[in-house]
Design a protein around this motif. Structure first.
Motif, mmCIF file in Angstrom:
data_model
loop_
_atom_site.group_PDB
_atom_site.id
_atom_site.type_symbol
_atom_site.label_atom_id
_atom_site.label_comp_id
_atom_site.label_asym_id
_atom_site.label_seq_id
_atom_site.Cartn_x
_atom_site.Cartn_y
_atom_site.Cartn_z
ATOM 1 N N ILE A 98 0.111 -0.306 2.103
ATOM 2 C CA ILE A 98 -0.831 -0.223 0.992
ATOM 3 C C ILE A 98 -1.129 -1.621 0.450
ATOM 4 C CG2 ILE A 98 -1.137 0.678 -1.347
ATOM 5 C CD1 ILE A 98 0.564 3.128 -0.342
ATOM 6 N N ALA A 114 -5.322 6.142 0.338
ATOM 7 C CA ALA A 114 -3.901 5.922 0.589
ATOM 8 C C ALA A 114 -3.199 7.243 0.873
ATOM 9 C CB ALA A 114 -3.251 5.237 -0.610
ATOM 10 N N PRO A 116 0.599 7.894 1.051
ATOM 11 C CA PRO A 116 1.955 7.342 0.942
ATOM 12 C C PRO A 116 2.977 8.195 1.685
ATOM 13 C CG PRO A 116 0.913 7.629 -1.217
ATOM 14 C CD PRO A 116 0.106 8.395 -0.228
ATOM 15 N N GLU A 123 0.427 2.673 -4.495
ATOM 16 C CA GLU A 123 -0.879 3.312 -4.321
ATOM 17 C C GLU A 123 -1.575 3.646 -5.637
ATOM 18 O OE1 GLU A 123 2.300 6.314 -4.694
ATOM 19 O OE2 GLU A 123 2.032 4.596 -3.358
ATOM 20 N N PRO A 146 -6.623 2.099 -4.991
ATOM 21 C CA PRO A 146 -7.124 3.125 -4.069
ATOM 22 C C PRO A 146 -8.016 4.141 -4.777
ATOM 23 C CG PRO A 146 -4.842 2.640 -3.568
ATOM 24 C CD PRO A 146 -5.169 1.889 -4.834
ATOM 25 N N VAL A 149 -5.756 9.137 -3.392
ATOM 26 C CA VAL A 149 -4.387 9.151 -2.889
ATOM 27 C C VAL A 149 -4.031 10.578 -2.497
ATOM 28 C CG1 VAL A 149 -1.960 8.699 -3.391
ATOM 29 C CG2 VAL A 149 -3.730 7.212 -4.362
#
Length: 355
Positions: A98, A114, A116, A123, A146, A149
């Protein structure tokens, strides 16, 4: 009620088991047609699977993200995005990936989606950092936040226990600093305490049952809150020290946060009693710094810089770098406090449980 200004970040969050299934819908909402998939070398297989799934909607894969975002890697990433005519990036992974997406966005303006797979929390922040010549420089810019997410707990189900714990402690550091930040608000206080509570409850369960679905979901929920709150307040001593130790001595990011957090918390304790009370309440203990130390130690995480491979002889230089310029912190820090910071670093190197 204290006066405050609160401004929430404009990130769309898609949360839930199996939520990666909504990826194409989220790309459609952003109008993205050629995303560059980013990953670390260790997650190249997962990145290539996304490339195959997206087909022509994937401009390519750049799988060379590494921790602390070295300038050379950032430049390569920017060049790849431009050469492949990407209209956005899809960052699959943790803070390293990221962070690379943010470096690309800072230079090109490309929006980030993003996904994660750890609990770093990066993020949810507009904070970026690049390491050059042994110095990690950070900043804030709305362009690197971002746009979307996707939090899918299923993607972290096989995250090794050790990384899960240190990544979770990294996220908790964001919340602890948010509670004593100079620009905290009642809303960030609530988010920080809830994030700490969720992670403090999830990490011991993950140590015993790494694939526990509820614990994985709770940990990701906590990471979201901790990351989001850091994105709305100023960083202080803890993050300054971690940027010095990581950027200048190439120590592992999450592990450094894990080791430094109890010591930085103890350093600030007397100057931020209300924050300490909230941290202790979230952890279910009576002493914030000790509770953080015990949470790391009891779940197998490192508690000393020595265990991370840092040489004791480097502590003086680390103290000099950390004290070079004053910055906002509950307890004053700057050149005049160099010796106090050196003592803090010694305790972190030794792995001493806070008093």
């Amino acid at each position: 009620m204290r006066p405050f200004i609160h401004q929430a970040a404009a990130t769309r969050v898609v949360f839930g088991a199996g939520s990666l299934a909504h990826l194409e819908r989220e790309l459609d909402l952003l109008g993205l047609r050629r995303v560059l998939v980013l990953s670390t070398p260790g997650q190249s297989t997962a990145a290539q699977s996304l490339q195959q799934r997206l087909g022509p909607r994937c401009a390519g894969v750049f799988g060379r993200a590494v921790m602390h975002v070295p300038l050379g890697v950032a430049i390569e990433g920017v060049e790849a995005a431009r050469t492949l005519r990407a209209d956005g990036t899809l960052a699959l992974g943790g803070g390293s990936t990221i962070g690379l997406a943010k470096a690309i966005a800072l230079e090109t303006g490309l929006p980030i989606v993003a996904v994660p797979t750890t609990y770093a929390g990066s993020e949810m922040t507009p904070i970026h950092g690049i390491t050059d010549g042994g110095i990690k420089r950070t900043g804030r810019d709305a362009r690197v936040l971002p746009r979307t997410v996707i939090y899918d707990p299923e993607l972290s189900r096989d995250l090794p226990v050790g990384i899960s714990v240190t990544s979770g402690m990294n996220a908790m550091a964001h919340a602890v600093e948010a509670l004593y930040a100079s620009d905290s608000t009642p809303m960030t206080d609530l988010m920080a305490e809830e994030g700490l509570r969720a992670l403090a409850g999830a990490l011991p369960v993950l140590r015993q049952r790494p694939r526990d679905e509820t614990a994985r979901s709770d940990a990701l929920y906590g990471a979201w809150l901790c990351g989001a709150v850091l994105g709305q307040v100023a960083m202080a001593l803890h993050h300054k020290l971690c940027h010095v130790l990581g950027g200048s001595f190439n120590l592992p990011h999450a592990e450094v946060h894990t080791v430094v957090l109890p010591q930085a918390t103890a350093f600030n304790a007397d100057a931020a009693p209300q924050a300490m009370a909230r941290v202790a309440r979230a952890l279910g203990c009576s002493h914030a710094a000790q509770g953080l130390f015990d949470l790391a130690r009891d779940n197998g995480a490192p508690v000393s810089l020595r265990a991370l491979g840092m040489a004791e002889a480097d502590l003086d230089r680390a103290a000099d770098l950390a004290a070079a310029q004053p910055y906002a912190n509950p307890r004053p820090v700057g050149p005049a406090q160099r010796d106090a910071l050196r003592e803090l670093l010694q305790r972190a190197w030794d792995g001493t449980r806070p008093d």
